[in-house]
Design a protein around this motif. Structure first.
Motif, PDB file in Angstrom:
ATOM      1  N   PHE A 116       0.876  -1.169   0.000  1.00 43.07           N
ATOM      2  CA  PHE A 116       0.000   0.000   0.000  1.00 43.07           C
ATOM      3  C   PHE A 116       0.914   1.220   0.000  1.00 43.07           C
ATOM      4  N   LEU A 117       0.796   2.054  -1.026  1.00 43.79           N
ATOM      5  CA  LEU A 117       1.647   3.228  -1.182  1.00 43.79           C
ATOM      6  C   LEU A 117       0.895   4.496  -0.796  1.00 43.79           C
ATOM      7  N   ASP A 118       1.638   5.573  -0.637  1.00 44.04           N
ATOM      8  CA  ASP A 118       1.018   6.856  -0.283  1.00 44.04           C
ATOM      9  C   ASP A 118      -0.087   7.236  -1.266  1.00 44.04           C
ATOM     10  N   LYS A 119       0.121   6.945  -2.538  1.00 42.07           N
ATOM     11  CA  LYS A 119      -0.853   7.341  -3.555  1.00 42.07           C
ATOM     12  C   LYS A 119      -2.193   6.643  -3.393  1.00 42.07           C
ATOM     13  N   HIS A 120      -2.197   5.466  -2.755  1.00 35.42           N
ATOM     14  CA  HIS A 120      -3.422   4.687  -2.651  1.00 35.42           C
ATOM     15  C   HIS A 120      -4.457   5.293  -1.715  1.00 35.42           C
ATOM     16  N   VAL A 121      -4.072   6.286  -0.936  1.00 30.57           N
ATOM     17  CA  VAL A 121      -5.039   6.955  -0.060  1.00 30.57           C
ATOM     18  C   VAL A 121      -6.145   7.594  -0.897  1.00 30.57           C
ATOM     19  N   LEU A 122      -5.796   8.045  -2.101  1.00 35.61           N
ATOM     20  CA  LEU A 122      -6.785   8.539  -3.052  1.00 35.61           C
ATOM     21  C   LEU A 122      -6.872   7.567  -4.221  1.00 35.61           C
ATOM     22  N   LEU A 123      -8.060   7.389  -4.768  1.00 35.14           N
ATOM     23  CA  LEU A 123      -8.226   6.518  -5.920  1.00 35.14           C
ATOM     24  C   LEU A 123      -7.759   7.235  -7.183  1.00 35.14           C
ATOM     25  N   PRO A 124      -7.341   6.481  -8.197  1.00 34.18           N
ATOM     26  CA  PRO A 124      -6.864   7.110  -9.438  1.00 34.18           C
ATOM     27  C   PRO A 124      -8.022   7.707 -10.238  1.00 34.18           C
ATOM     28  N   ILE A 125      -7.769   8.854 -10.856  1.00 35.12           N
ATOM     29  CA  ILE A 125      -8.747   9.443 -11.764  1.00 35.12           C
ATOM     30  C   ILE A 125      -8.874   8.514 -12.977  1.00 35.12           C
ATOM     31  N   PRO A 126     -10.082   8.076 -13.327  1.00 36.40           N
ATOM     32  CA  PRO A 126     -10.237   7.150 -14.465  1.00 36.40           C
ATOM     33  C   PRO A 126      -9.606   7.697 -15.739  1.00 36.40           C
ATOM     34  N   ILE A 127      -8.934   6.832 -16.462  1.00 35.72           N
ATOM     35  CA  ILE A 127      -8.206   7.238 -17.655  1.00 35.72           C
ATOM     36  C   ILE A 127      -9.152   7.842 -18.696  1.00 35.72           C
ATOM     37  N   ALA A 128     -10.351   7.307 -18.821  1.00 40.25           N
ATOM     38  CA  ALA A 128     -11.291   7.850 -19.807  1.00 40.25           C
ATOM     39  C   ALA A 128     -11.701   9.273 -19.446  1.00 40.25           C
ATOM     40  N   GLU A 129     -11.836   9.552 -18.176  1.00 40.83           N
ATOM     41  CA  GLU A 129     -12.179  10.906 -17.743  1.00 40.83           C
ATOM     42  C   GLU A 129     -11.035  11.860 -18.057  1.00 40.83           C
ATOM     43  N   ARG A 130      -9.840  11.413 -17.790  1.00 38.42           N
ATOM     44  CA  ARG A 130      -8.680  12.262 -18.083  1.00 38.42           C
ATOM     45  C   ARG A 130      -8.552  12.540 -19.572  1.00 38.42           C
ATOM     46  N   ASN A 131      -8.799  11.515 -20.399  1.00 35.23           N
ATOM     47  CA  ASN A 131      -8.649  11.678 -21.842  1.00 35.23           C
ATOM     48  C   ASN A 131      -9.704  12.594 -22.452  1.00 35.23           C
ATOM     49  N   SER A 132     -10.846  12.711 -21.791  1.00 34.65           N
ATOM     50  CA  SER A 132     -11.938  13.512 -22.352  1.00 34.65           C
ATOM     51  C   SER A 132     -12.086  14.872 -21.682  1.00 34.65           C
ATOM     52  N   ASN A 133     -11.263  15.147 -20.681  1.00 38.91           N
ATOM     53  CA  ASN A 133     -11.378  16.398 -19.938  1.00 38.91           C
ATOM     54  C   ASN A 133      -9.989  16.998 -19.768  1.00 38.91           C
ATOM     55  N   ALA A 134      -9.598  17.809 -20.715  1.00 35.85           N
ATOM     56  CA  ALA A 134      -8.245  18.378 -20.709  1.00 35.85           C
ATOM     57  C   ALA A 134      -8.010  19.251 -19.481  1.00 35.85           C
ATOM     58  N   ALA A 135      -9.033  19.948 -19.030  1.00 39.43           N
ATOM     59  CA  ALA A 135      -8.869  20.817 -17.861  1.00 39.43           C
ATOM     60  C   ALA A 135      -8.548  19.999 -16.618  1.00 39.43           C
ATOM     61  N   LEU A 136      -9.122  18.822 -16.507  1.00 36.15           N
ATOM     62  CA  LEU A 136      -8.822  17.931 -15.386  1.00 36.15           C
ATOM     63  C   LEU A 136      -7.471  17.258 -15.581  1.00 36.15           C
ATOM     64  N   ALA A 137      -7.197  16.812 -16.804  1.00 33.52           N
ATOM     65  CA  ALA A 137      -5.956  16.080 -17.080  1.00 33.52           C
ATOM     66  C   ALA A 137      -4.727  16.903 -16.728  1.00 33.52           C
ATOM     67  N   ALA A 138      -4.802  18.213 -16.915  1.00 30.06           N
ATOM     68  CA  ALA A 138      -3.651  19.082 -16.650  1.00 30.06           C
ATOM     69  C   ALA A 138      -3.298  19.133 -15.168  1.00 30.06           C
ATOM     70  N   ASP A 139      -4.219  18.664 -14.327  1.00 29.62           N
ATOM     71  CA  ASP A 139      -4.030  18.762 -12.875  1.00 29.62           C
ATOM     72  C   ASP A 139      -3.745  17.412 -12.238  1.00 29.62           C
ATOM     73  N   ILE A 140      -3.423  16.385 -13.050  1.00 31.76           N
ATOM     74  CA  ILE A 140      -3.179  15.040 -12.532  1.00 31.76           C
ATOM     75  C   ILE A 140      -1.687  14.769 -12.474  1.00 31.76           C
ATOM     76  N   ALA A 141      -1.232  14.251 -11.378  1.00 31.66           N
ATOM     77  CA  ALA A 141       0.191  13.956 -11.190  1.00 31.66           C
ATOM     78  C   ALA A 141       0.445  12.453 -11.230  1.00 31.66           C
ATOM     79  N   ASN A 142       1.529  12.068 -11.840  1.00 34.15           N
ATOM     80  CA  ASN A 142       2.014  10.692 -11.809  1.00 34.15           C
ATOM     81  C   ASN A 142       1.009   9.677 -12.337  1.00 34.15           C
ATOM     82  N   ASP A 143       0.226  10.102 -13.325  1.00 35.89           N
ATOM     83  CA  ASP A 143      -0.720   9.192 -13.976  1.00 35.89           C
ATOM     84  C   ASP A 143      -1.706   8.578 -12.984  1.00 35.89           C
ATOM     85  N   TRP A 144      -1.997   9.319 -11.888  1.00 39.73           N
ATOM     86  CA  TRP A 144      -2.829   8.734 -10.822  1.00 39.73           C
ATOM     87  C   TRP A 144      -3.943   9.689 -10.381  1.00 39.73           C
ATOM     88  N   ASN A 145      -3.572  10.751  -9.715  1.00 38.45           N
ATOM     89  CA  ASN A 145      -4.593  11.650  -9.156  1.00 38.45           C
ATOM     90  C   ASN A 145      -4.032  13.077  -9.094  1.00 38.45           C
TER      91      ASN A 145
END
Length: 521
Positions: free
Chosen positions: A492-521
């Protein structure tokens, strides 16, 4: 919903008008402007929002897997594969189907609540009874939207806010800050409280009540460490006009009749209809498989059925601790026998089928070890036969309220340990449980330990622990200790405290994608 008729309707947006004689209007299609005209139809808008509780990621199936497996309330068995296996070994990514389904369903709930609020702007009630219903429906829409944003902010942190129907139809939206989302959650539950009824008639059970709104507002304060405000809000539920109480029989909470327990503030009410609907929770809902609302949990967790998971060894071990009165090691909490089938040594129930026509059957512990008893029908039938459980999913019950009050009193700036312990002991004094009481003279550290143990035992297998561990900031430490990294088990890593932003959401929402770090959240 068990007591609410589920209305299914489809709205097809029209593309426009034409003078062409062949452009004939289909009178069986509707827009949001043309469909909603009567009280019955406005009610449909609200019921359609409640039906999201049966969608992917929610209580018909994925909800219990996500939060039980992430928090080690359940462990893998040999039958567990794929999407759910990724949850228990922390190998899941941003395209995990269960997590994607949860995200999508929570935003679908927001979309439908926004639609309901929009169309009710144009409702002109014909009499006083309709005025009351309009206010109630609006309050329910706020409660449902608050529920969705509560679960989005606790699981993903920063998320897009879509507060109108028009905003819900546009995918491009930046993430709001955590503080902004919490402010919305507070506002939604606060807006819901005044116009929700204290209780409903029997044919309307399953709708959000005033108590459910107060309970979630208090929970919202607790999660933000606003302990004094949490105490003020939650204490309201212990007094008139509210009549909540602990069900004298712990088992009653997890049987098919649990809609009638005095302990429920809000439950997702399940019902099984016909044989052709029994597998609906595998991605089918609202018309694909008929009007049904059951859950697959009993079948999937059942030791005599699919047994995809087992109760975790750590949860079983938690039921044995130092005697609260003498300090002697080895005290077994009485709720062990209601929570899992096990052995005399660990306090689990050693027989099943107690109410079956053929009589009780010894639980084969040597073959199965420990298995879940909660939410299972094995006291009444040997097998579940099919995934068609009608046992309601508890979302908030009075024991949870008392334990949140205990936590808030223990943690507030001027701790009131004696009052906090009093609430814990009240839960322990349920007539069918009668666990030994804690002394009210415990230190704050001791009281905190008692409270955290009590929540784990009382709410075992009710999808509470994931939220608790993250709220307390101890998820990484505890979960890596309970199942350390090994072959087939990622840490269990530090990143797991938050769930990952779904890849489809990131791909369809550029404004959200710009705010995601490390391909996770």
């Amino acid at each position: 919903m068990k007591r609410i008729k589920i209305f299914l309707f489809t709205m097809v947006l029209l593309s426009g008008c034409s003078d062409n004689l062949l452009d004939v209007k289909n009178e069986n299609t509707y827009t949001d402007e043309s469909y909603f005209k009567t009280q019955v139809q406005f009610n449909e808008a609200i019921i359609a929002t409640y039906t999201v509780f049966s969608h992917m990621g929610m209580m018909s199936r994925e909800w219990y897997f996500i939060f039980d497996l992430l928090a080690n309330e359940a462990e893998r068995s040999s039958a567990l594969v794929g999407t759910e296996l990724q949850l228990t070994d922390y190998s899941f990514t941003n395209n995990n189907d269960d997590i994607v389904g949860l995200w999508a369903s929570l935003y679908r709930m927001i979309f439908r609540a926004n639609l309901a609020l929009k169309v009710m702007d144009g409702w002109e009630p014909v009499d006083d009874s309709e005025k009351v219903l309009k206010a109630q429906y609006i309050a329910e829409a706020h409660w449902l939207r608050g529920f969705a944003y509560f679960n989005l902010v606790t699981n993903w942190g920063k998320v897009p806010l879509k507060m109108t129907y028009d905003e819900s139809k546009v995918n491009a939206a930046p993430r709001a800050s955590v503080a902004e989302v919490w402010a919305v959650v507070e506002s939604e539950f606060s807006l819901a409280i005044p116009d929700l009824p204290v209780k409903y008639s029997d044919d309307q059970l399953g709708r959000a009540t005033k108590g459910a709104a107060i309970g979630f507002l208090g929970k919202t304060y607790l999660f933000q460490k606003k302990y004094d405000q949490a105490v003020t809000e939650l204490t309201k539920l212990t007094k008139s006009p509210y009549t909540y109480s602990l069900d004298p029989v712990y088992d009653h909470l997890f049987g098919e009749d649990n809609i009638n327990t005095p302990e429920v503030l809000f439950a997702v009410n399940h019902v099984y209809t016909t044989a052709n609907t029994q597998y609906y929770m595998f991605g089918g809902y609202e018309g694909e498989d008929g009007k049904t609302f059951h859950t697959g949990r009993a079948q999937e967790y059942g030791f005599n059925d699919w047994e995809n998971v087992t109760i975790s060894d750590a949860l079983v071990a938690a039921h044995k601790y130092a005697d609260p009165q003498t300090g002697a090691a080895g005290y077994i909490d009485p709720r062990a026998a209601y929570t899992y089938y096990g052995s005399t040594a660990n306090g689990g129930d050693t027989e099943y089928c107690d109410a079956c026509a053929a009589g009780a059957i010894p639980f084969p512990f040597d073959f199965y070890s420990n298995r879940y008893r909660k939410y299972e029908p094995y006291e009444y039938q040997k097998y579940t036969e099919a995934p068609m459980s009608g046992i309601n999913t508890h979302v908030m019950r009075y024991a949870d309220i008392l334990l949140m009050l205990a936590e808030a009193n223990i943690e507030k700036s001027s701790p009131d340990i004696a009052t906090g312990i009093g609430y814990i002991n009240q839960v322990r004094n349920r007539p069918s449980v009668m666990a030994k009481n804690y002394a009210t003279t415990l230190s704050q550290v001791e009281a905190r330990t008692a409270l955290r143990r009590e929540r784990r035992i009382e709410l075992a297998g009710e999808q509470s622990r994931w939220f608790d561990l993250n709220r307390w900031g101890i998820a990484k430490e505890v979960l890596n200790q309970e199942h350390p990294a090994s072959l087939g088990q990622s840490p269990f890593l530090d990143k797991h405290v938050l769930l990952p932003i779904p890849i489809a959401e990131r791909n369809s929402n550029a404004a959200l994608a710009a705010d995601i770090a490390n391909d996770w959240n």
